[in-house]
Design an enzyme around this catalytic site. Structure first.
Site, PDB file in Angstrom:
ATOM      1  N   GLY A 141       5.051 -22.587   7.834  1.00  0.00           N
ATOM      2  CA  GLY A 141       4.302 -22.970   6.642  1.00  0.00           C
ATOM      3  C   GLY A 141       3.337 -21.866   6.263  1.00  0.00           C
ATOM      4  N   GLU A 164       8.594 -20.461   5.365  1.00  0.00           N
ATOM      5  CA  GLU A 164       8.066 -21.206   4.219  1.00  0.00           C
ATOM      6  C   GLU A 164       9.207 -21.973   3.562  1.00  0.00           C
ATOM      7  OE1 GLU A 164       6.074 -23.037   1.507  1.00  0.00           O
ATOM      8  OE2 GLU A 164       4.996 -21.798   2.972  1.00  0.00           O
ATOM      9  N   ILE A 165       8.938 -23.213   3.160  1.00  0.00           N
ATOM     10  CA  ILE A 165       9.977 -24.073   2.603  1.00  0.00           C
ATOM     11  C   ILE A 165      10.134 -23.896   1.098  1.00  0.00           C
ATOM     12  CG2 ILE A 165       8.489 -26.059   2.137  1.00  0.00           C
ATOM     13  CD1 ILE A 165      10.755 -27.826   3.296  1.00  0.00           C
ATOM     14  N   ASN A 197      13.664 -24.659   6.556  1.00  0.00           N
ATOM     15  CA  ASN A 197      13.063 -25.941   6.900  1.00  0.00           C
ATOM     16  C   ASN A 197      13.052 -26.039   8.420  1.00  0.00           C
ATOM     17  OD1 ASN A 197      12.310 -28.593   7.318  1.00  0.00           O
ATOM     18  ND2 ASN A 197      13.685 -29.451   5.788  1.00  0.00           N
ATOM     19  N   CYS A 217      -0.903 -23.734  10.260  1.00  0.00           N
ATOM     20  CA  CYS A 217      -2.185 -23.560   9.571  1.00  0.00           C
ATOM     21  C   CYS A 217      -2.233 -24.406   8.310  1.00  0.00           C
ATOM     22  CB  CYS A 217      -2.395 -22.084   9.228  1.00  0.00           C
ATOM     23  SG  CYS A 217      -2.453 -21.009  10.674  1.00  0.00           S
ATOM     24  N   ASP A 220       0.676 -29.810   5.498  1.00  0.00           N
ATOM     25  CA  ASP A 220       0.579 -30.960   4.592  1.00  0.00           C
ATOM     26  C   ASP A 220       0.171 -32.194   5.392  1.00  0.00           C
ATOM     27  OD1 ASP A 220       0.932 -32.996   2.742  1.00  0.00           O
ATOM     28  OD2 ASP A 220       2.667 -32.026   1.823  1.00  0.00           O
ATOM     29  N   GLU A 297      -4.834 -18.018   3.128  1.00  0.00           N
ATOM     30  CA  GLU A 297      -5.381 -18.286   1.804  1.00  0.00           C
ATOM     31  C   GLU A 297      -6.040 -19.657   1.752  1.00  0.00           C
ATOM     32  OE1 GLU A 297      -2.910 -14.849   1.324  1.00  0.00           O
ATOM     33  OE2 GLU A 297      -2.609 -16.737   2.362  1.00  0.00           O
ATOM     34  N   GLU A 298      -5.430 -20.633   2.406  1.00  0.00           N
ATOM     35  CA  GLU A 298      -6.009 -21.976   2.412  1.00  0.00           C
ATOM     36  C   GLU A 298      -7.324 -21.990   3.181  1.00  0.00           C
ATOM     37  OE1 GLU A 298      -5.977 -25.824   1.023  1.00  0.00           O
ATOM     38  OE2 GLU A 298      -4.511 -24.226   0.634  1.00  0.00           O
TER      39      GLU A 298
END
Length: 347
Positions: A141, A164-165, A197, A217, A220, A297-298
């Site tokens: 992710g 990454e999905i 995935n 990190c 969701d 970034e999050e």
């Protein structure tokens, strides 16, 4: 009552006007055709040229994706040994260049094969030694790739792969890495990104005990109870992660800004027999923990908002080091609270 009749002059003018109006659709069709050709030409030009730094505003995508939905849009091999990571992801990996040099200088195996040599197996001694290059650090992710790129310089001896999905976000990270490689020759050759995935296809891509670090990190949260099976940390998936992590060496990193999700991570990881939670002292000594807190970034967004971050690190235990109180036996398998077991009282 009789309607008034139109004079011949007025009728001619009306006919001319109608004729001119009948011609307008043709003009509109030509204009539409020109616009479509212009749009097609614009679509043929990529948003970002290869080697240039992409702009994030063109690659934004919705944050929530259902990882359990049936989707055949992912490419994956039938087994990990069929995947050559150097073909697209690490063509100039520093370790690969060193391996090829040693192979050329070795007297045991020739780096050149006959012209009629036909072998599709990456384990064949073809001189490339590509089968020895595989990811050992995963950023699952990875989002827009902040941590993936930071780990490239923090862990120069490792091979970093961001997973990454979302396809648009994956393309952004790929272009970002390509631009960094062009801007800094010889650097960032040990990191790459792949759209996949991981809740479904990890066994197809990674061998047993092949990973040293796995990062989750700001995943969701999937707040609704019915969506909890979509969470990236669960009893079943932890057993998969334990299979891929190297015993006594592998570490699993979790960080989130949602306290309820953090408690979920802690509960699942602490109860799993193959993971041990690191102490605060051990986490402070690990430079990857500091990178995990500030490089994504999050994480930067949470920092700007002044919100709290919750994180923990777990080490993969050796098979012989499983604590007795966490060892699963036939007698303890159905214990209340273990592996989702819950007593239902019928009234």
């Amino acid at each position: 009552y009789q309607l008034p009749t139109m004079s011949s002059t007025a009728a001619a003018a009306a006919s001319a006007t109608a004729g001119s109006k009948r011609q307008r659709p043709d003009v509109d069709e030509k204009a539409d055709g020109a616009d479509s050709q212009t749009s097609a030409a614009a679509a043929a030009v990529p948003l970002t040229a290869e080697g240039e730094m992409p702009q994030k505003k063109f690659y934004r995508s919705r944050a929530h994706v259902n990882p359990l939905s049936h989707n055949d849009a992912y490419d994956y091999p039938t087994k990990p040994s069929l995947l050559d990571w150097t073909a697209e992801h690490y063509p100039n990996h520093p370790a690969l260049l060193l391996l090829n040099k040693n192979t050329d200088e070795s007297d045991g195996v020739s780096s050149k094969q006959p012209a009629d040599h036909d072998c599709n197996d990456t384990t064949c001694a073809s001189g490339t030694r590509s089968n020895e290059i595989a990811p050992d650090v995963l950023d699952i992710g990875c989002g827009f790739g902040g941590l993936t790129i930071a780990l490239s310089t923090l862990l120069p001896e490792s091979t970093i792969l961001g997973l990454e999905i979302r396809d648009k976000v994956t393309e952004y990270v790929r272009l970002r890495i390509a631009a960094l490689r062009k801007e800094h020759p010889g650097q960032y050759q040990n990191c790459s990104v792949l759209r996949s995935n991981t809740m479904k296809f990890m066994p197809n891509m990674f061998a047993k005990s092949s990973l040293e670090k796995v990062f989750f990190c700001f995943p969701d949260p999937h707040f609704k109870r019915k969506n909890h099976p979509r969470r990236i940390v669960s009893e079943r998936l932890l057993s998969e992660y334990a299979y891929f992590l190297k015993p006594s060496v592998g570490r699993l990193y979790c960080i989130t800004d949602v306290e309820e999700l953090h408690q979920w991570h802690v509960t699942k990881c602490r109860s799993h027999p193959l993971f041990r939670e690191l102490s605060d002292v051990e986490m402070e000594a690990d430079p990857c923990v500091a990178a995990m807190r500030v490089e994504t970034e999050e994480g930067k967004k949470v920092e700007r908002a002044g919100a709290a971050k919750y994180y923990a690190v777990y080490q993969r235990l050796a098979d012989g080091d499983v604590l007795n109180e966490k060892r699963v036996t036939a007698e303890t398998f159905w214990t209340e609270g273990e592996f989702g077991v819950k007593t239902i009282v019928q009234g």
